[in-house]
Design a protein around this motif. Structure first.
Motif, PDB file in Angstrom:
ATOM      1  N   SER A 231       0.849  -1.188   0.000  1.00 36.62           N
ATOM      2  CA  SER A 231       0.000   0.000   0.000  1.00 36.62           C
ATOM      3  C   SER A 231       0.881   1.232   0.000  1.00 36.62           C
ATOM      4  O   SER A 231       1.966   1.241   0.597  1.00 36.62           O
ATOM      5  N   MET A 232       0.417   2.286  -0.653  1.00 39.78           N
ATOM      6  CA  MET A 232       1.203   3.508  -0.768  1.00 39.78           C
ATOM      7  C   MET A 232       1.416   4.175   0.583  1.00 39.78           C
ATOM      8  O   MET A 232       2.437   4.805   0.827  1.00 39.78           O
ATOM      9  N   SER A 233       0.449   4.019   1.502  1.00 38.95           N
ATOM     10  CA  SER A 233       0.580   4.694   2.798  1.00 38.95           C
ATOM     11  C   SER A 233       1.691   4.102   3.648  1.00 38.95           C
ATOM     12  O   SER A 233       2.172   4.754   4.587  1.00 38.95           O
ATOM     13  N   THR A 234       2.106   2.873   3.360  1.00 38.86           N
ATOM     14  CA  THR A 234       3.176   2.250   4.140  1.00 38.86           C
ATOM     15  C   THR A 234       4.524   2.244   3.424  1.00 38.86           C
ATOM     16  O   THR A 234       5.553   2.034   4.066  1.00 38.86           O
ATOM     17  N   PHE A 235       4.526   2.475   2.129  1.00 35.07           N
ATOM     18  CA  PHE A 235       5.780   2.432   1.379  1.00 35.07           C
ATOM     19  C   PHE A 235       6.788   3.460   1.899  1.00 35.07           C
ATOM     20  O   PHE A 235       7.953   3.140   2.143  1.00 35.07           O
ATOM     21  N   ILE A 236       6.358   4.697   2.055  1.00 35.29           N
ATOM     22  CA  ILE A 236       7.298   5.771   2.405  1.00 35.29           C
ATOM     23  C   ILE A 236       7.951   5.545   3.765  1.00 35.29           C
ATOM     24  O   ILE A 236       9.186   5.593   3.873  1.00 35.29           O
ATOM     25  N   PRO A 237       7.200   5.289   4.848  1.00 35.08           N
ATOM     26  CA  PRO A 237       7.883   5.054   6.134  1.00 35.08           C
ATOM     27  C   PRO A 237       8.783   3.821   6.115  1.00 35.08           C
ATOM     28  O   PRO A 237       9.863   3.829   6.727  1.00 35.08           O
ATOM     29  N   ILE A 238       8.375   2.769   5.412  1.00 35.32           N
ATOM     30  CA  ILE A 238       9.196   1.557   5.371  1.00 35.32           C
ATOM     31  C   ILE A 238      10.477   1.802   4.573  1.00 35.32           C
ATOM     32  O   ILE A 238      11.557   1.327   4.942  1.00 35.32           O
ATOM     33  N   ILE A 239      10.377   2.550   3.481  1.00 37.76           N
ATOM     34  CA  ILE A 239      11.581   2.892   2.707  1.00 37.76           C
ATOM     35  C   ILE A 239      12.547   3.696   3.571  1.00 37.76           C
ATOM     36  O   ILE A 239      13.758   3.431   3.595  1.00 37.76           O
ATOM     37  N   LEU A 240      12.026   4.689   4.284  1.00 39.53           N
ATOM     38  CA  LEU A 240      12.892   5.508   5.139  1.00 39.53           C
ATOM     39  C   LEU A 240      13.545   4.678   6.236  1.00 39.53           C
ATOM     40  O   LEU A 240      14.736   4.843   6.538  1.00 39.53           O
ATOM     41  N   ALA A 241      12.785   3.790   6.835  1.00 38.53           N
ATOM     42  CA  ALA A 241      13.353   2.931   7.881  1.00 38.53           C
ATOM     43  C   ALA A 241      14.456   2.057   7.316  1.00 38.53           C
ATOM     44  O   ALA A 241      15.510   1.872   7.951  1.00 38.53           O
ATOM     45  N   SER A 242      14.238   1.520   6.124  1.00 37.94           N
ATOM     46  CA  SER A 242      15.245   0.657   5.509  1.00 37.94           C
ATOM     47  C   SER A 242      16.515   1.432   5.180  1.00 37.94           C
ATOM     48  O   SER A 242      17.634   0.946   5.388  1.00 37.94           O
ATOM     49  N   VAL A 243      16.357   2.637   4.672  1.00 33.34           N
ATOM     50  CA  VAL A 243      17.527   3.473   4.356  1.00 33.34           C
ATOM     51  C   VAL A 243      18.317   3.803   5.621  1.00 33.34           C
ATOM     52  O   VAL A 243      19.552   3.743   5.638  1.00 33.34           O
ATOM     53  N   VAL A 244      17.609   4.136   6.696  1.00 27.66           N
ATOM     54  CA  VAL A 244      18.292   4.454   7.952  1.00 27.66           C
ATOM     55  C   VAL A 244      19.032   3.233   8.487  1.00 27.66           C
ATOM     56  O   VAL A 244      20.178   3.323   8.950  1.00 27.66           O
ATOM     57  N   GLY A 245      18.390   2.048   8.405  1.00 27.80           N
ATOM     58  CA  GLY A 245      19.043   0.829   8.862  1.00 27.80           C
ATOM     59  C   GLY A 245      20.316   0.536   8.086  1.00 27.80           C
ATOM     60  O   GLY A 245      21.354   0.198   8.678  1.00 27.80           O
ATOM     61  N   ALA A 246      20.261   0.689   6.757  1.00 22.50           N
ATOM     62  CA  ALA A 246      21.448   0.468   5.938  1.00 22.50           C
ATOM     63  C   ALA A 246      22.522   1.517   6.220  1.00 22.50           C
ATOM     64  O   ALA A 246      23.726   1.206   6.225  1.00 22.50           O
ATOM     65  N   SER A 247      22.108   2.745   6.469  1.00 21.55           N
ATOM     66  CA  SER A 247      23.077   3.815   6.758  1.00 21.55           C
ATOM     67  C   SER A 247      23.850   3.527   8.038  1.00 21.55           C
ATOM     68  O   SER A 247      25.070   3.737   8.107  1.00 21.55           O
ATOM     69  N   LEU A 248      23.157   3.034   9.068  1.00 23.63           N
ATOM     70  CA  LEU A 248      23.831   2.707  10.317  1.00 23.63           C
ATOM     71  C   LEU A 248      24.833   1.572  10.116  1.00 23.63           C
ATOM     72  O   LEU A 248      25.950   1.603  10.651  1.00 23.63           O
ATOM     73  N   THR A 249      24.430   0.561   9.344  1.00 26.54           N
ATOM     74  CA  THR A 249      25.339  -0.547   9.070  1.00 26.54           C
ATOM     75  C   THR A 249      26.572  -0.073   8.314  1.00 26.54           C
ATOM     76  O   THR A 249      27.702  -0.471   8.614  1.00 26.54           O
ATOM     77  N   ARG A 250      26.378   0.798   7.343  1.00 27.03           N
ATOM     78  CA  ARG A 250      27.518   1.291   6.564  1.00 27.03           C
ATOM     79  C   ARG A 250      28.420   2.180   7.415  1.00 27.03           C
ATOM     80  O   ARG A 250      29.633   2.223   7.197  1.00 27.03           O
ATOM     81  N   ALA A 251      27.828   2.875   8.375  1.00 24.61           N
ATOM     82  CA  ALA A 251      28.652   3.702   9.263  1.00 24.61           C
ATOM     83  C   ALA A 251      29.565   2.850  10.134  1.00 24.61           C
ATOM     84  O   ALA A 251      30.675   3.258  10.482  1.00 24.61           O
ATOM     85  N   VAL A 252      29.115   1.632  10.472  1.00 30.06           N
ATOM     86  CA  VAL A 252      29.896   0.757  11.345  1.00 30.06           C
ATOM     87  C   VAL A 252      30.780  -0.205  10.556  1.00 30.06           C
ATOM     88  O   VAL A 252      31.955  -0.401  10.873  1.00 30.06           O
ATOM     89  N   TYR A 253      30.216  -0.796   9.495  1.00 27.11           N
ATOM     90  CA  TYR A 253      30.919  -1.853   8.763  1.00 27.11           C
ATOM     91  C   TYR A 253      31.420  -1.422   7.386  1.00 27.11           C
ATOM     92  O   TYR A 253      32.048  -2.213   6.679  1.00 27.11           O
ATOM     93  N   GLY A 254      31.143  -0.203   6.981  1.00 20.30           N
ATOM     94  CA  GLY A 254      31.575   0.249   5.674  1.00 20.30           C
ATOM     95  C   GLY A 254      30.522   0.002   4.613  1.00 20.30           C
ATOM     96  O   GLY A 254      29.436  -0.523   4.881  1.00 20.30           O
ATOM     97  N   HIS A 255      30.850   0.371   3.384  1.00 20.90           N
ATOM     98  CA  HIS A 255      29.881   0.305   2.286  1.00 20.90           C
ATOM     99  C   HIS A 255      29.933  -1.013   1.516  1.00 20.90           C
ATOM    100  O   HIS A 255      29.203  -1.177   0.535  1.00 20.90           O
ATOM    101  N   GLU A 256      30.785  -1.928   1.926  1.00 18.19           N
ATOM    102  CA  GLU A 256      30.886  -3.192   1.216  1.00 18.19           C
ATOM    103  C   GLU A 256      29.635  -4.034   1.455  1.00 18.19           C
ATOM    104  O   GLU A 256      29.059  -4.011   2.549  1.00 18.19           O
ATOM    105  N   PRO A 257      29.193  -4.805   0.445  1.00 14.92           N
ATOM    106  CA  PRO A 257      28.047  -5.687   0.641  1.00 14.92           C
ATOM    107  C   PRO A 257      28.392  -6.824   1.602  1.00 14.92           C
ATOM    108  O   PRO A 257      29.535  -6.996   2.013  1.00 14.92           O
ATOM    109  N   ALA A 258      27.369  -7.618   1.950  1.00 13.07           N
ATOM    110  CA  ALA A 258      27.559  -8.678   2.939  1.00 13.07           C
ATOM    111  C   ALA A 258      28.533  -9.749   2.460  1.00 13.07           C
ATOM    112  O   ALA A 258      29.173 -10.419   3.273  1.00 13.07           O
ATOM    113  N   PHE A 259      28.649  -9.932   1.142  1.00 10.22           N
ATOM    114  CA  PHE A 259      29.541 -10.948   0.594  1.00 10.22           C
ATOM    115  C   PHE A 259      30.519 -10.303  -0.386  1.00 10.22           C
ATOM    116  O   PHE A 259      30.164  -9.359  -1.105  1.00 10.22           O
TER     117      PHE A 259
END
Length: 576
Positions: free
Chosen positions: A192-220
């Motif tokens: 649903s469109m009403s949930t896409f935006i908050p979920i996208i933002l949450a996912s971006v923030v989660g990835a940003s925190l991981t990259r801040a700690v572990y770098g920008h390299e993928p998991a493999f």
């Protein structure tokens, strides 16, 4: 401040609260991402102390320790879980699916703590499970607790739970798009469109925190991949067929292990799973733990065909035993390892038959994507994971084939549902939600309730009736023992009072019984202000009434009534 919070909660009950939901998505991403990072660091620190060289090198342990570690870990977990209530033992992505669909995403702090330390002990012991399932639980719980603390309406709580799941997958794999698709395809099972935006933002923030700690390299660590020529397509199709068979085997064996051990005590179940893992780990130490170092080895082609076959077979057996026993960790990681081994086998076959064109890494990745898609029945999430892990658009063409074929083989040929749905059904839990129910869950009762009500006693005087009508309410809430029992249109009271004044009714009455005057009355039952329209409809159907009154506890055993929601209001909203 309380007034402002009430206005915010009311605003969040509607479908158009996207800006507020976006802010909540960012907060959910921060909380979930931090929890996942702490979880991952905690496990890696301990494993770095226990294992030689790096945190996944179970192969470097002596055979005796390799056997004793999972057996000891399983035994200790069994003792600890023996003292937990039965409901507290259930966790992982399947548990989140249940809580989202049946309990509006409400997850307790106790559940979060049990999942955190239970999963950590499982993974540190080398038991054949993954950290992504626990990550989903932890991320969803962290976001859910935020919503419960703020007393947000249940429709917003559901969105927060989805945000936590997306941030967890995003932080685990460094794949923000896959995190979004996983949350909506596997956990929420709706778009649903009403949930896409908050979920996208949450996912971006989660990835940003991981990259801040572990770098920008993928998991493999992935070399360059591409389809060498169209001559490889038969191998790609065959790879999809094999992966579908392996996924069906994993799901079937996990269900079979659950059915055969469910009557045993939790301690015995865990001990048996530890014993199976210890035996398999003795034959192939690569199956112990998450096993992503083995995936990296398969990608560069450093594993022999016999090793690939052995790890694949024993990983399926050990993982099925652990999943069926209900150990507190996940199945996504093991599924990726199994798929990587199967893909590595096809890579070796391709190198033998088409030495100029075949790319071993590509088949390993295709196997991982196909196994994830078929095991979870989440083809789109698997495809997005494949794309974000490789940053290579050329992999999408063969990836689409493998993902679709493997999913069809598992679901249509072997009649297996996704592993989460299969295990929930084994426990007697059904999470099938109709499209109408999903739509009504997105809106809170505060968005449609009629606030223009007046609480009155069953017996009132004519003077009291005049005072009530001067307030011009739409509805009268007739109270019995201090609680609303019926609702009556205020217009019916006005007509009756007019008849008294004209003399059409006996003028000698000193009081008016609102249950006896002409009018349309019906019983009402309560729902909380945080409830969704679907919860209100279910309350009406259960009590066989046509309306509910909306309330919230303001003090122990004291409720404030906010408004009235009728069945017509819900039907009108759905038609809009």
């Amino acid at each position: 401040m309380n007034f402002d919070l009430d206005r915010i909660r009311e605003r969040l009950s509607s479908l158009d609260a996207v800006p507020l939901l976006a802010l909540l998505g960012i907060l959910a991403g921060l909380i979930s991402g931090l929890i996942i990072i702490v979880f991952r660091v905690f496990i890696e620190l301990i494993l770095n102390l226990l294992l030689p060289e790096h945190s996944e090198n179970f192969e470097g342990l002596s055979p005796v320790i390799r056997g004793a570690l999972p057996l000891t870990g399983a035994a200790l977990l069994g003792v600890g879980f023996h003292y937990l209530a039965k409901d507290d033992r259930r966790m992982g992505a399947g548990y989140v699916i249940e809580r989202f669909n049946l309990f509006q995403g409400a997850i307790s702090l106790r559940s979060l703590l049990v999942q955190f330390f239970g999963a950590a002990a499982t993974l540190i012991s080398g038991l054949s499970m993954g950290r992504e399932g626990p990550a989903v639980h932890l991320g969803a719980a962290g976001s859910s607790l935020l919503g419960q603390w703020a007393r947000l309406p249940n429709n917003s709580l559901r969105v927060l739970t989805g945000c936590g799941c997306a941030a967890a997958i995003s932080a685990s794999f460094n794949t923000p798009i896959a995190g979004v698709i996983f949350a909506m395809e596997v956990i929420m099972m709706e778009y649903s469109m009403s949930t896409f935006i908050p979920i996208i933002l949450a996912s971006v923030v989660g990835a940003s925190l991981t990259r801040a700690v572990y770098g920008h390299e993928p998991a493999f660590a992935i070399p360059e991949v591409q389809l060498g020529s169209l001559m490889e397509l038969p191998f790609v199709v065959a790879c999809g067929v094999l992966i579908g068979c392996l996924a069906a085997a994993l799901i079937y064996l996990s269900r079979a292990c659950y059915d055969r051990t469910n009557t045993l005590g939790v301690g015995w179940r865990f001990f048996l799973a530890g014993m199976v893992t210890a035996v398999c780990g003795y034959g192939a130490p690569e199956i112990l733990g998450v096993g992503y170092d083995t995936v990296d080895a398969a990608m560069i082609g450093s594993l022999t065909v016999s090793t690939l076959l052995l790890v694949m077979a024993l990983k399926i057996i050990a993982t099925s035993a652990c999943v069926g026993a209900g150990l507190p960790a996940g199945v996504i990681g093991p599924a990726l390892v199994i798929g990587a081994m199967a893909g590595g086998l096809f890579g070796e076959l391709g190198k033998a038959l088409l030495p100029q064109d075949s790319n071993n890494t590509m088949y390993v990745l295709l196997g991982m994507a196909g196994m994830m898609a078929a095991t979870l029945q989440a083809p789109l999430a698997a495809l997005m994971t494949l794309l974000e892990l490789t940053f290579e658009a050329n992999i999408i063409f063969p990836g689409m084939l493998v993902v679709v074929i493997s999913s069809l083989i598992t679901s249509q040929v072997f009649r297996q549902k996704g592993i989460f749905q299969t295990l929930l059904e084994a426990q007697g839990i059904s999470v099938h939600v109709s499209p109408l129910a999903s739509h009504l869950h997105r809106v809170g009762v505060a968005a449609v309730m009629d606030r223009n009500i007046c609480r009155v006693n069953q017996l009132i005087t004519l003077e009291e009736a005049d005072d009530i009508l001067k307030k011009q309410p739409n509805w009268l809430m007739l109270e019995k023992d201090g609680l609303p029992s019926h609702h009556l249109p205020a217009a019916d009271l006005a007509l009756y009072v007019s008849s008294l004044e004209r003399g059409d009714a006996p003028a000698t009455e000193v009081s008016i019984n609102l249950l006896e005057i002409p009018g349309k009355r019906d019983n009402v039952v309560p729902v909380l202000l945080s409830a969704t329209l679907q919860e209100a409809l279910e309350a009406m159907n259960k009590a066989n009434v046509s309306a509910v009154y909306v309330r919230r506890m303001s003090a122990p055993s004291i409720y404030r009534v906010f408004g009235l929601v009728r069945r017509q209001d819900i039907e009108h909203h759905y038609q809009i």
